[in-house]
Each structure stands twice: as structure tokens, then as C-alpha cells.
Design a protein around this motif. Sequence first.
Motif, PDB file in Angstrom:
ATOM      1  N   VAL A  66       0.802  -1.020  -0.132  1.00  0.00           N
ATOM      2  CA  VAL A  66      -0.011   0.082   0.105  1.00  0.00           C
ATOM      3  C   VAL A  66       0.946   1.212   0.186  1.00  0.00           C
ATOM      4  CG1 VAL A  66      -1.666   1.442   1.220  1.00  0.00           C
ATOM      5  CG2 VAL A  66      -2.087  -1.189   1.028  1.00  0.00           C
ATOM      6  N   ASN A  69       2.629   1.906  -3.453  1.00  0.00           N
ATOM      7  CA  ASN A  69       1.413   2.293  -4.468  1.00  0.00           C
ATOM      8  C   ASN A  69       1.065   3.683  -4.092  1.00  0.00           C
ATOM      9  OD1 ASN A  69       1.125   0.294  -6.445  1.00  0.00           O
ATOM     10  ND2 ASN A  69       0.764  -0.871  -4.774  1.00  0.00           N
ATOM     11  N   LYS A  88      -6.929   7.289 -10.477  1.00  0.00           N
ATOM     12  CA  LYS A  88      -6.460   6.489  -9.134  1.00  0.00           C
ATOM     13  C   LYS A  88      -7.313   5.345  -9.187  1.00  0.00           C
ATOM     14  CE  LYS A  88      -5.882  10.784  -6.602  1.00  0.00           C
ATOM     15  NZ  LYS A  88      -6.389  11.513  -5.481  1.00  0.00           N
ATOM     16  N   TRP A  92      -4.838   1.610  -8.860  1.00  0.00           N
ATOM     17  CA  TRP A  92      -5.153   0.481  -8.008  1.00  0.00           C
ATOM     18  C   TRP A  92      -5.488  -0.724  -8.564  1.00  0.00           C
ATOM     19  CZ3 TRP A  92      -2.849   0.723  -3.403  1.00  0.00           C
ATOM     20  CH2 TRP A  92      -2.595   2.223  -2.917  1.00  0.00           C
TER      21      TRP A  92
END
Length: 113
Positions: A66, A69, A88, A92
Motif C-alpha cells: 500500500v 503504491n 486513481k 489501484w
Amino acid sequence: MRRLLVVNVLLGIPGIIYYWMLSLMVLRDPMTTWGRTVRDLYETHSILPVQVVLGPPLAIGTIIWVLSNVNLVYRRKRAGSCQKASGKFWHWFIALVASLIPTAVFLCIAAFF
């Protein structure tokens, strides 16, 4: 975009171990025992020892994934590539799919042997 794919594929390589351990946990414990309302935590077939063993490494790996990223989203946002919310979302989504690539390749190779 290339950096996103490379980082997540490299982070997916240790993920093979996590997916393997999670699958062993699911396959070892029959699905019929998951419906019990009360569990004996000291029972040898309990799920607690698996959570103690899998929990910290899985949490550390997830936190690293996480944070890396989030850093990539921040870099793309500064460059102007990720201004909208849909950018975004795709970031993801691509990150999740790219981190599953090493596991898929490993399973395809294992299917032949």
C-alpha cells in the motif's frame, strides 16, 4: 505506467508465498467447520495458530504494498497523469492485477509438472 507495473510485479513475487499459505489454510480446514459459532481456541484444528503465523508477515507485506503504491500515485499526481478520481481507480486496479501476475505464472508452470 511502466514503473507501476515493475514495482507491483516485483512486490508480487513474495506474494506467492502468502497466497500459497492462505490456500493451505483454506484447504486444510473443511468449509463445514467454518459455520460453528463457538471455537475452542486451544483445539489443534483451530484457526488461531494459522492467524498467529500468517498475520504479521501478511500485514507487513500489505503495508509495504500500500505504501509503495501511495508513493506511486503521489508521483503520478505531481506529473499530471492521475488528476481525476478515475485515474486513481485504474492505478489501484492495475497495481492489484500486476501483483497477481507472478502467482498466475507460478500456477501455470506448476500445472504442467
